[in-house]
Scaffold this motif. Structure first.
Motif, mmCIF file in Angstrom:
data_model
loop_
_atom_site.group_PDB
_atom_site.id
_atom_site.type_symbol
_atom_site.label_atom_id
_atom_site.label_comp_id
_atom_site.label_asym_id
_atom_site.label_seq_id
_atom_site.Cartn_x
_atom_site.Cartn_y
_atom_site.Cartn_z
ATOM 1 N N VAL A 131 -1.954 2.033 -14.136
ATOM 2 C CA VAL A 131 -1.048 2.672 -15.097
ATOM 3 C C VAL A 131 -1.594 2.474 -16.508
ATOM 4 C CG1 VAL A 131 1.306 2.761 -15.994
ATOM 5 C CG2 VAL A 131 0.922 2.207 -13.585
ATOM 6 N N PRO A 132 -2.091 3.565 -17.163
ATOM 7 C CA PRO A 132 -2.195 4.926 -16.651
ATOM 8 C C PRO A 132 -3.322 5.049 -15.639
ATOM 9 C CG PRO A 132 -3.214 4.801 -18.802
ATOM 10 C CD PRO A 132 -2.595 3.454 -18.553
ATOM 11 N N SER A 133 -3.396 6.214 -14.958
ATOM 12 C CA SER A 133 -4.414 6.400 -13.923
ATOM 13 C C SER A 133 -5.812 6.506 -14.521
ATOM 14 C CB SER A 133 -4.101 7.654 -13.106
ATOM 15 O OG SER A 133 -4.040 8.794 -13.947
ATOM 16 N N SER A 134 -5.906 6.922 -15.787
ATOM 17 C CA SER A 134 -7.195 7.013 -16.475
ATOM 18 C C SER A 134 -6.988 6.527 -17.899
ATOM 19 C CB SER A 134 -7.702 8.457 -16.456
ATOM 20 O OG SER A 134 -9.019 8.527 -16.952
ATOM 21 N N VAL A 135 -7.877 5.673 -18.380
ATOM 22 C CA VAL A 135 -7.676 5.020 -19.678
ATOM 23 C C VAL A 135 -8.889 5.218 -20.564
ATOM 24 C CG1 VAL A 135 -8.576 2.809 -18.845
ATOM 25 C CG2 VAL A 135 -6.984 2.849 -20.779
ATOM 26 N N GLY A 136 -8.653 5.305 -21.859
ATOM 27 C CA GLY A 136 -9.743 5.459 -22.812
ATOM 28 C C GLY A 136 -10.234 4.111 -23.320
ATOM 29 N N VAL A 137 -11.457 4.099 -23.825
ATOM 30 C CA VAL A 137 -12.031 2.875 -24.385
ATOM 31 C C VAL A 137 -11.166 2.396 -25.549
ATOM 32 C CG1 VAL A 137 -14.003 1.928 -25.624
ATOM 33 C CG2 VAL A 137 -14.381 3.418 -23.655
ATOM 34 N N GLY A 138 -10.863 1.082 -25.558
ATOM 35 C CA GLY A 138 -10.048 0.515 -26.628
ATOM 36 C C GLY A 138 -8.576 0.431 -26.299
ATOM 37 N N ALA A 139 -8.158 1.095 -25.221
ATOM 38 C CA ALA A 139 -6.746 1.079 -24.831
ATOM 39 C C ALA A 139 -6.498 -0.055 -23.837
ATOM 40 C CB ALA A 139 -6.351 2.426 -24.235
ATOM 41 N N SER A 140 -5.255 -0.138 -23.357
ATOM 42 C CA SER A 140 -4.885 -1.148 -22.359
ATOM 43 C C SER A 140 -4.488 -0.462 -21.062
ATOM 44 C CB SER A 140 -3.731 -2.018 -22.865
ATOM 45 O OG SER A 140 -4.115 -2.753 -24.005
ATOM 46 N N VAL A 141 -4.649 -1.175 -19.942
ATOM 47 C CA VAL A 141 -4.291 -0.631 -18.649
ATOM 48 C C VAL A 141 -3.641 -1.735 -17.819
ATOM 49 C CG1 VAL A 141 -6.544 -1.141 -17.609
ATOM 50 C CG2 VAL A 141 -5.125 0.666 -16.635
ATOM 51 N N LEU A 142 -2.648 -1.356 -17.008
ATOM 52 C CA LEU A 142 -1.951 -2.299 -16.145
ATOM 53 C C LEU A 142 -2.228 -1.934 -14.697
ATOM 54 C CD1 LEU A 142 0.113 -4.641 -15.856
ATOM 55 C CD2 LEU A 142 1.913 -2.889 -15.817
ATOM 56 N N LEU A 143 -2.729 -2.874 -13.925
ATOM 57 C CA LEU A 143 -2.949 -2.692 -12.489
ATOM 58 C C LEU A 143 -1.740 -3.280 -11.767
ATOM 59 C CD1 LEU A 143 -6.744 -3.653 -12.298
ATOM 60 C CD2 LEU A 143 -5.690 -1.416 -12.747
ATOM 61 N N VAL A 144 -0.817 -2.405 -11.374
ATOM 62 C CA VAL A 144 0.472 -2.810 -10.810
ATOM 63 C C VAL A 144 0.347 -2.991 -9.302
ATOM 64 C CG1 VAL A 144 2.908 -2.219 -10.565
ATOM 65 C CG2 VAL A 144 1.649 -1.502 -12.604
ATOM 66 N N VAL A 145 0.847 -4.114 -8.793
ATOM 67 C CA VAL A 145 0.767 -4.423 -7.369
ATOM 68 C C VAL A 145 2.102 -4.117 -6.696
ATOM 69 C CG1 VAL A 145 0.311 -6.209 -5.649
ATOM 70 C CG2 VAL A 145 -0.927 -6.219 -7.820
ATOM 71 N N HIS A 146 2.042 -3.404 -5.557
ATOM 72 C CA HIS A 146 3.230 -3.111 -4.756
ATOM 73 C C HIS A 146 3.121 -3.819 -3.403
ATOM 74 C CE1 HIS A 146 4.351 -0.010 -7.637
ATOM 75 N NE2 HIS A 146 3.140 0.523 -7.521
ATOM 76 N N HIS A 147 4.266 -4.194 -2.836
ATOM 77 C CA HIS A 147 4.381 -4.768 -1.486
ATOM 78 C C HIS A 147 3.692 -6.127 -1.359
ATOM 79 C CE1 HIS A 147 5.434 -0.663 -1.101
ATOM 80 N NE2 HIS A 147 4.237 -0.215 -0.815
ATOM 81 N N LEU A 148 3.917 -7.008 -2.310
ATOM 82 C CA LEU A 148 3.400 -8.362 -2.170
ATOM 83 C C LEU A 148 4.101 -9.065 -1.002
ATOM 84 C CD1 LEU A 148 3.066 -9.820 -5.786
ATOM 85 C CD2 LEU A 148 1.238 -9.506 -4.121
ATOM 86 N N PRO A 149 3.414 -9.931 -0.265
ATOM 87 C CA PRO A 149 4.062 -10.674 0.821
ATOM 88 C C PRO A 149 5.200 -11.541 0.289
ATOM 89 C CG PRO A 149 1.668 -10.869 0.940
ATOM 90 C CD PRO A 149 1.976 -10.220 -0.366
ATOM 91 N N GLU A 150 6.255 -11.683 1.078
ATOM 92 C CA GLU A 150 7.412 -12.479 0.655
ATOM 93 C C GLU A 150 7.073 -13.966 0.580
ATOM 94 O OE1 GLU A 150 10.640 -11.598 3.205
ATOM 95 O OE2 GLU A 150 10.851 -9.519 2.553
ATOM 96 N N ASN A 151 6.241 -14.437 1.492
ATOM 97 C CA ASN A 151 5.901 -15.866 1.527
ATOM 98 C C ASN A 151 4.554 -16.117 0.840
ATOM 99 O OD1 ASN A 151 4.601 -14.424 3.543
ATOM 100 N ND2 ASN A 151 4.434 -16.178 4.914
ATOM 101 N N LEU A 152 4.406 -15.537 -0.340
ATOM 102 C CA LEU A 152 3.143 -15.634 -1.075
ATOM 103 C C LEU A 152 2.911 -17.057 -1.582
ATOM 104 C CD1 LEU A 152 0.798 -13.842 -2.155
ATOM 105 C CD2 LEU A 152 2.107 -13.629 -4.274
ATOM 106 N N GLN A 153 1.685 -17.540 -1.419
ATOM 107 C CA GLN A 153 1.301 -18.860 -1.923
ATOM 108 C C GLN A 153 0.451 -18.749 -3.184
ATOM 109 O OE1 GLN A 153 -0.219 -21.722 0.971
ATOM 110 N NE2 GLN A 153 -1.786 -22.393 -0.450
ATOM 111 N N ALA A 154 -0.490 -17.806 -3.186
ATOM 112 C CA ALA A 154 -1.364 -17.617 -4.344
ATOM 113 C C ALA A 154 -1.979 -16.225 -4.284
ATOM 114 C CB ALA A 154 -2.467 -18.672 -4.370
ATOM 115 N N LEU A 155 -2.437 -15.734 -5.441
ATOM 116 C CA LEU A 155 -3.142 -14.463 -5.492
ATOM 117 C C LEU A 155 -4.332 -14.589 -6.441
ATOM 118 C CD1 LEU A 155 -2.220 -12.851 -8.385
ATOM 119 C CD2 LEU A 155 -0.096 -12.707 -7.099
ATOM 120 N N PHE A 156 -5.384 -13.832 -6.149
ATOM 121 C CA PHE A 156 -6.639 -13.921 -6.891
ATOM 122 C C PHE A 156 -7.117 -12.507 -7.239
ATOM 123 C CE2 PHE A 156 -6.136 -17.277 -3.850
ATOM 124 C CZ PHE A 156 -6.560 -18.441 -4.474
ATOM 125 N N TRP A 157 -7.615 -12.324 -8.458
ATOM 126 C CA TRP A 157 -8.186 -11.054 -8.900
ATOM 127 C C TRP A 157 -9.698 -11.211 -9.081
ATOM 128 C CZ3 TRP A 157 -6.536 -6.169 -9.132
ATOM 129 C CH2 TRP A 157 -5.153 -5.915 -9.135
#
Length: 475
Positions: free
Chosen positions: A161-187
């Motif tokens: 979000v957004p699907s395409s971003v310009g240089v100098g802007a910001s972008v958010l990579l939104v995660v859907h359907h995370l496991p309920e019993n989550l212990q940790a996540l890594f990017w």
């Protein structure tokens, strides 16, 4: 078919009242020429619900009524009802959830996806001759129809979000359907889970985020799994990988590709022109269409390039190799008759199917034997199917409440509500669920009466439900 209310009976549940009504209607309106018909109640059934095949115009003077699944033979018999002895005898296809009634109707409780298929109602006369054979198809929808609710086994997905971003802007990579019993996540930056490519991690128990070796100082990892990148540069383009780890040590991986748009950038210089990139044309591919993976900025001193149907450049996944020296193309094991490789590096996929979806790798080799590798992920969109609306009640009184639910078998869709053939204008009394698939009105007013429809769409298609009319009455 005429509309009729269910005849009330003391001590009966709604299903028995409905069966009593159908039985009496059969007596009142039966004609010698009327054909046996079957109605599915409700018309759309979801896993876990009950379904009633309501029978009309049952012939007179019958000996038996038999229900079958898929084929009218003994192995597929669900049950036979003897009108002489007023008793039902289960058959080999009986699961313990079916009930056959004297009026011919079949009630199935707690339906599953395996109950989908054709059902056959067969009647026999007292002379043991077949009087009628009637078919009906049942489609049991999965639990994905529960408006925005997904099975706990649903894998994580990532949306840019957004699907395409310009240089100098910001972008958010939104995660859907995370496991309920989550212990940790890594990017990770890239498609591989390597320690030196780790951007950051979030530990649930400590509710803390820790930067990794690939952290540039511009990334933030949130507790909901999302990753934000500030002041995006050309080096940020490409794939990002999310690794989730549950408390029972189950790991899942999801990928997302960050697209940079030169038209959104403040300036374009020679650095951007040197960047090897792949552009999918069209961006949103539909099943049956052709898709071009357009290669931009192919190296000038190119010796060879190869396309692979995989994240990995192994020979078994090779589609084709092009030699600029020989000006020729050699087909690989993954080549198909629908694939064309061009000398400019681009790859054309014709009449794409779901099997074509996935990762593709382009590997180049220049004259000083320097290799460069780039990946692209192809998504093939299926046309959406028609949704349908469930409503708590089609007749309500002023000051009461009503809930409409738009049910669809498709995922990755957007939902729009339509009121009297115009886009619904929300008021302070109306509430939409997070995915807009559930509409609540509380309190109801007279002006809410009318026709409601919902429209679902994905990037390549849209479908509108059949209308549901709401009647609003004064108390």
């Amino acid at each position: 078919m005429m509309e009729s209310s269910v005849i009330p009976c003391k001590g009966c549940n709604p299903w028995q009242g409905l069966l009593l009504t159908a039985s009496l209607l059969t007596c009142w309106y039966r004609t010698t020429t009327a054909q046996v018909t079957i109605e599915s109640v409700p018309p759309h059934v979801v896993e876990g619900e009950s379904n009633l095949f309501l029978v009309y115009n049952l012939p007179e003077n019958l000996l038996t009524i038999s229900w079958f699944k898929e084929g009218a033979n003994m192995d597929h018999k669900i049950a036979i009802y003897s009108l002489k002895y007023n008793i039902a005898v289960p058959g080999p296809a009986h699961s313990g959830r079916e009930t056959v009634y004297p009026n011919g109707s079949l009630w199935t409780q707690n339906v599953t996806h395996d109950d989908t298929g054709f059902y056959i109602l067969q009647t026999r006369s007292r002379q043991v001759k077949i009087v009628s054979t009637t078919y009906i198809h049942l489609h049991v929808y999965t639990s994905l129809l529960n408006c925005g609710r997904h099975p706990t086994s649903a894998q994580p997905t990532i949306e840019s979000v957004p699907s395409s971003v310009g240089v100098g802007a910001s972008v958010l990579l939104v995660v859907h359907h995370l496991p309920e019993n989550l212990q940790a996540l890594f990017w990770y930056k890239g498609i591989n889970v390597f320690k030196n490519h780790e951007v950051g991690r979030h530990i649930i128990a400590k509710n803390s985020s820790v930067p990794g070796p690939a952290h540039s100082g511009r990334e933030t990892v949130y507790s909901n799994g999302s990753l934000v990148l500030h002041n995006v540069t050309w080096k940020d383009a490409g794939f990002y990988t999310l690794l989730t780890l549950t408390t029972d040590l189950i790991a899942e991986i999801a990928h997302v590709q960050l697209h940079l748009d030169t038209s959104l950038s403040a300036c374009c210089n020679d650095v951007t022109s040197a960047q090897l990139t792949i552009e999918q044309v069209p961006r949103d591919a539909a099943k049956g269409e052709s898709v071009l993976l357009l290669v931009l900025n192919l190296p000038e001193d190119l010796q060879t390039f190869s396309w692979y149907k995989s994240l990995y450049s192994s020979h078994i996944f090779q589609i084709a190799e092009y030699s600029s020296v020989k000006n020729s193309t050699t087909q690989g094991p993954a080549h198909s008759s629908r694939t064309i490789v061009y000398s400019n590096g681009s790859l054309l996929l014709q009449d794409v199917t779901e099997k074509d979806a996935g990762f593709y790798t382009l590997q180049t080799l220049n004259r000083v034997f320097k290799t460069e590798k780039i990946h692209v992920e192809l998504h093939v969109n299926q046309p959406v199917t028609q949704p349908f609306i469930r409503v708590t009640s089609t007749k309500v009184t002023v000051q009461s409440s009503v809930v409409f639910t738009c049910l669809s078998a498709d995922t990755g869709i957007s939902t729009q509500w339509i009121f009297n053939n115009q886009n619904l204008q929300l008021t302070e009394r109306m509430t939409l669920s997070l995915k807009k698939c559930r509409l609540s009105i509380d309190p109801v007013r007279l002006e809410d009466a009318g026709e409601y429809k919902c429209e679902v769409s994905n990037p390549v298609s849209s479908m509108t439900s059949l209308p549901v009319r709401l009647a609003v009455m004064n108390e």
